[in-house]
Write an enzyme that holds these catalytic residues in place. Structure first.
Site, PDB file in Angstrom:
ATOM      1  N   LYS A  31     117.105  42.943 -43.065  1.00  9.23           N
ATOM      2  CA  LYS A  31     116.727  41.703 -43.737  1.00  9.23           C
ATOM      3  C   LYS A  31     117.936  40.772 -43.780  1.00  9.23           C
ATOM      4  O   LYS A  31     119.006  41.141 -44.255  1.00  9.23           O
ATOM      5  CB  LYS A  31     116.249  42.005 -45.153  1.00  9.23           C
ATOM      6  CG  LYS A  31     115.796  40.769 -45.906  1.00  9.23           C
ATOM      7  CD  LYS A  31     115.134  41.145 -47.224  1.00  9.23           C
ATOM      8  CE  LYS A  31     116.098  41.302 -48.359  1.00  9.23           C
ATOM      9  NZ  LYS A  31     116.855  40.098 -48.752  1.00  9.23           N
ATOM     10  N   ASP A  58     114.564  36.451 -44.765  1.00 10.29           N
ATOM     11  CA  ASP A  58     114.199  36.306 -46.187  1.00 10.29           C
ATOM     12  C   ASP A  58     114.832  35.043 -46.766  1.00 10.29           C
ATOM     13  O   ASP A  58     115.825  35.105 -47.494  1.00 10.29           O
ATOM     14  CB  ASP A  58     114.670  37.570 -46.934  1.00 10.29           C
ATOM     15  CG  ASP A  58     114.421  37.507 -48.437  1.00 10.29           C
ATOM     16  OD1 ASP A  58     113.515  36.779 -48.870  1.00 10.29           O
ATOM     17  OD2 ASP A  58     115.149  38.211 -49.181  1.00 10.29           O
ATOM     18  N   LYS A  60     112.788  32.720 -48.278  1.00 12.50           N
ATOM     19  CA  LYS A  60     111.878  32.339 -49.366  1.00 12.50           C
ATOM     20  C   LYS A  60     111.648  30.833 -49.403  1.00 12.50           C
ATOM     21  O   LYS A  60     111.972  30.152 -50.398  1.00 12.50           O
ATOM     22  CB  LYS A  60     112.427  32.800 -50.719  1.00 12.50           C
ATOM     23  CG  LYS A  60     112.689  34.286 -50.815  1.00 12.50           C
ATOM     24  CD  LYS A  60     113.153  34.642 -52.217  1.00 12.50           C
ATOM     25  CE  LYS A  60     113.530  36.089 -52.355  1.00 12.50           C
ATOM     26  NZ  LYS A  60     114.765  36.454 -51.641  1.00 12.50           N
ATOM     27  N   ASP A  63     109.010  24.515 -50.686  1.00  8.48           N
ATOM     28  CA  ASP A  63     109.211  23.074 -50.520  1.00  8.48           C
ATOM     29  C   ASP A  63     107.843  22.443 -50.310  1.00  8.48           C
ATOM     30  O   ASP A  63     106.808  23.115 -50.444  1.00  8.48           O
ATOM     31  CB  ASP A  63     110.149  22.849 -49.307  1.00  8.48           C
ATOM     32  CG  ASP A  63     111.033  21.617 -49.466  1.00  8.48           C
ATOM     33  OD1 ASP A  63     110.490  20.556 -49.837  1.00  8.48           O
ATOM     34  OD2 ASP A  63     112.246  21.715 -49.237  1.00  8.48           O
ATOM     35  N   THR A 117     111.782  40.173 -58.462  1.00 11.08           N
ATOM     36  CA  THR A 117     111.910  41.438 -59.195  1.00 11.08           C
ATOM     37  C   THR A 117     113.010  41.391 -60.254  1.00 11.08           C
ATOM     38  O   THR A 117     113.162  42.321 -61.042  1.00 11.08           O
ATOM     39  CB  THR A 117     112.179  42.595 -58.212  1.00 11.08           C
ATOM     40  OG1 THR A 117     113.011  42.106 -57.166  1.00 11.08           O
ATOM     41  CG2 THR A 117     110.914  43.129 -57.634  1.00 11.08           C
ATOM     42  N   ARG A 208     121.778  47.029 -52.505  1.00  7.62           N
ATOM     43  CA  ARG A 208     123.022  47.601 -53.020  1.00  7.62           C
ATOM     44  C   ARG A 208     123.058  49.121 -53.038  1.00  7.62           C
ATOM     45  O   ARG A 208     124.122  49.715 -52.861  1.00  7.62           O
ATOM     46  CB  ARG A 208     123.321  47.018 -54.406  1.00  7.62           C
ATOM     47  CG  ARG A 208     123.854  45.597 -54.299  1.00  7.62           C
ATOM     48  CD  ARG A 208     123.759  44.843 -55.587  1.00  7.62           C
ATOM     49  NE  ARG A 208     122.388  44.468 -55.889  1.00  7.62           N
ATOM     50  CZ  ARG A 208     122.034  43.678 -56.900  1.00  7.62           C
ATOM     51  NH1 ARG A 208     122.966  43.215 -57.705  1.00  7.62           N
ATOM     52  NH2 ARG A 208     120.782  43.358 -57.109  1.00  7.62           N
TER      53      ARG A 208
HETATM   54  O1  C5P Z   1     120.602  45.002 -53.895  1.00  7.59           O
HETATM   55  P1  C5P Z   1     119.139  45.007 -54.129  1.00  7.59           P
HETATM   56  O2  C5P Z   1     118.458  46.305 -53.699  1.00  7.59           O
HETATM   57  O3  C5P Z   1     118.757  44.585 -55.521  1.00  7.59           O
HETATM   58  O4  C5P Z   1     118.612  43.894 -53.130  1.00  7.59           O
HETATM   59  C1  C5P Z   1     117.287  43.434 -53.124  1.00  7.59           C
HETATM   60  C2  C5P Z   1     117.118  42.458 -52.004  1.00  7.59           C
HETATM   61  O5  C5P Z   1     115.768  42.016 -51.978  1.00  7.59           O
HETATM   62  C3  C5P Z   1     117.984  41.204 -52.124  1.00  7.59           C
HETATM   63  O6  C5P Z   1     118.351  40.825 -50.807  1.00  7.59           O
HETATM   64  C4  C5P Z   1     117.064  40.174 -52.722  1.00  7.59           C
HETATM   65  O7  C5P Z   1     117.358  38.863 -52.293  1.00  7.59           O
HETATM   66  C5  C5P Z   1     115.710  40.615 -52.141  1.00  7.59           C
HETATM   67  N1  C5P Z   1     114.519  40.231 -52.894  1.00  7.59           N
HETATM   68  C6  C5P Z   1     114.351  40.558 -54.233  1.00  7.59           C
HETATM   69  N2  C5P Z   1     113.219  40.148 -54.895  1.00  7.59           N
HETATM   70  C7  C5P Z   1     112.279  39.459 -54.271  1.00  7.59           C
HETATM   71  C8  C5P Z   1     112.420  39.137 -52.904  1.00  7.59           C
HETATM   72  C9  C5P Z   1     113.576  39.564 -52.239  1.00  7.59           C
HETATM   73  O8  C5P Z   1     115.192  41.248 -54.814  1.00  7.59           O
HETATM   74  N3  C5P Z   1     111.175  39.116 -54.902  1.00  7.59           N
END
Ligand code: C5P
Length: 228
Positions: A31, A58, A60, A63, A117, A208
């Site tokens: 991603k 990603d 998002k 607009d 999330t 992470r």
């Molecule tokens: O580090 P972590 O596991 O929290 O990363 C989650 C990834 O998913 C990040 O790149 C974040 O931008 C993405 N994301 C998210 N929630 C969403 C859509 C994408 O956390 N609704």
């Protein structure tokens, strides 16, 4: 089985490539989000694709309909596997994004972001959304399905409720995945990889947990085995 794992390359250009070279394209997709895309531009997509990976762009998009549909069309030129827009951009915006893809031969999957999330009930109330969080996620999911998108991004905690409402035939992509519930960082609605897949997620996004592990490629292998 095709892997449901998507690794979020929330790193700079050099670190992203170092990590990608250690990962197996059969075990995960990658991603590219706003951090990497802003620092590196479209060339990073070409390089990662040349390493054999399918790419989820990603960004998002959120607009006016014309701008979003043009941006989605640009993602087609990049040859990405998946692209996303914010469902809260509204029906017209979703329609425009879907309609532009009808005109192209090889199109990416189009996914709507429901509620980030990192938000919980209190945070959505502060931005004026006064209804139950799950109801809002379901409302946006139904809208995305009705408008012809391929799926949504939602939290792993909403999968079962969404599946009950909309059935099997719609992709659910879930970030907020944590192997250790004590290390949630800024995420508020989390689950383990196994829980998310067992509940009905089609794809899980790992950031992470993998990026900060001592051996990211081993961590991906371990998760792949756990959910296979
Ligand atoms: O580090 P972590 O596991 O929290 O990363 C989650 C990834 O998913 C990040 O790149 C974040 O931008 C993405 N994301 C998210 N929630 C969403 C859509 C994408 O956390 N609704």
């Amino acid at each position: 089985m095709p892997s449901p794992i998507i690794i979020a390359l929330d790193l700079d250009f050099k670190d992203s490539l170092n990590l990608a070279r250690k990962l197996d394209p059969n075990k995960c997709k990658l991603k590219v989000g706003s951090q990497l895309f802003t620092s590196s531009g479209p060339k990073v997509i070409t390089i990662l694709k040349d390493l054999g990976f399918e790419i989820f762009l990603d960004l998002k998009f959120h607009d006016i309909p014309n701008t979003v549909s043009s941006s989605v069309l640009s993602s087609v030129e990049l040859g990405v596997w998946m692209v996303n827009v914010h469902a809260s951009g509204g029906e017209e915006m979703l329609e425009a994004a879907v309609s532009v893809l009808k005109k192209v031969e090889k199109r990416p999957l189009l996914i709507g972001v429901t509620l980030l999330t990192s938000l919980d009930q209190i945070s959505i109330e502060k931005i004026g959304i006064k209804i139950n969080l799950k109801d809002q996620v379901i409302r946006l999911t139904k809208m995305c399905k009705e408008k012809g998108l391929d799926g949504v991004v939602c939290s792993p905690q909403e999968i079962s409720d969404i599946r009950k409402e909309i059935g099997k035939d719609f992709l659910l992509v879930t970030p907020g995945i944590r192997t250790n519930s004590n290390l949630v960082h800024d995420q508020k609605r989390t689950a383990t990889p196994k829980e998310a897949i067992e509940n009905g997620a089609n794809y899980i996004i790992l950031g992470r947990d993998v990026l900060q592990s001592i051996n990211p490629s081993k961590e991906v292998e371990k998760i792949y085995k756990e959910i296979s």
